[in-house]
Scaffold this motif. Structure first.
Motif, short mmCIF file in Angstrom:
data_model
loop_
_atom_site.label_atom_id
_atom_site.label_comp_id
_atom_site.label_asym_id
_atom_site.label_seq_id
_atom_site.Cartn_x
_atom_site.Cartn_y
_atom_site.Cartn_z
N ILE A 7 0.85 -1.18 0.00
CA ILE A 7 0.00 0.00 0.00
C ILE A 7 0.89 1.23 0.00
O ILE A 7 1.78 1.36 0.84
N GLU A 8 0.65 2.12 -0.96
CA GLU A 8 1.38 3.38 -1.05
C GLU A 8 0.41 4.53 -0.85
O GLU A 8 -0.72 4.48 -1.32
N PHE A 9 0.87 5.54 -0.15
CA PHE A 9 0.07 6.73 0.09
C PHE A 9 0.74 7.91 -0.60
O PHE A 9 1.94 8.11 -0.46
N GLU A 10 -0.04 8.68 -1.33
CA GLU A 10 0.47 9.87 -2.00
C GLU A 10 -0.39 11.06 -1.57
O GLU A 10 -1.60 11.07 -1.79
N GLY A 11 0.24 12.02 -0.95
CA GLY A 11 -0.47 13.23 -0.56
C GLY A 11 -1.24 13.13 0.74
O GLY A 11 -1.96 14.05 1.09
N ILE A 12 -1.13 11.99 1.43
CA ILE A 12 -1.78 11.83 2.73
C ILE A 12 -0.86 11.04 3.65
O ILE A 12 0.06 10.36 3.18
N GLN A 13 -1.12 11.11 4.93
CA GLN A 13 -0.40 10.30 5.89
C GLN A 13 -0.97 8.88 5.85
O GLN A 13 -2.15 8.69 5.59
N GLY A 14 -0.14 7.90 6.12
CA GLY A 14 -0.58 6.51 6.11
C GLY A 14 -1.64 6.25 7.16
O GLY A 14 -1.51 6.66 8.30
#
Length: 117
Positions: A7-14
């Protein structure tokens, strides 16, 4: 599943609870359609430019045996329900389930192929 979902998060915190939700969705898909060898999920946040929230975008890529693949990567329409991360993730997996159903029909031979003239 042989390997855990990436799972990758872009522009948000995990999100801490998101891994468990994704694992549940993948387990459900595997129980209905067979083995999934790899899964990659990308969650893009609404971004900083929006003053009144924005929409999450969820992209899913599932690798299946025999080189088959399911990819859900459509950008959502202007729908305020996508401002909720849970809805965006659930909807993306719903679309993945539909694509897996189509793949299963093709593999079973339930889909007619028209003869070429």
């Amino acid at each position: 599943m042989e390997t855990p979902a990436q799972i990758e998060f872009e522009g948000i915190q995990g999100e801490a609870g998101l891994q468990g939700v994704v694992d549940e969705h993948i387990a459900e898909l595997e129980s209905n359609f067979g083995r999934i060898t790899a899964a990659r999920i990308v969650v893009k946040g609404p971004g900083d430019r929006h003053q009144t929230g924005g929409q999450y975008q969820v992209s899913i890529r599932l690798a299946l045996p025999d080189g088959r693949e399911v990819h859900v990567g459509r950008t959502p329409k202007e729908d305020e329900r996508y401002a909720d991360l849970t809805f965006a993730v659930d909807n993306a997996f719903k679309r993945a389930r539909r694509q897996l159903q189509d793949q299963a029909r093709i593999m079973r031979g339930d889909v007619k192929h028209h003869a070429r003239s």
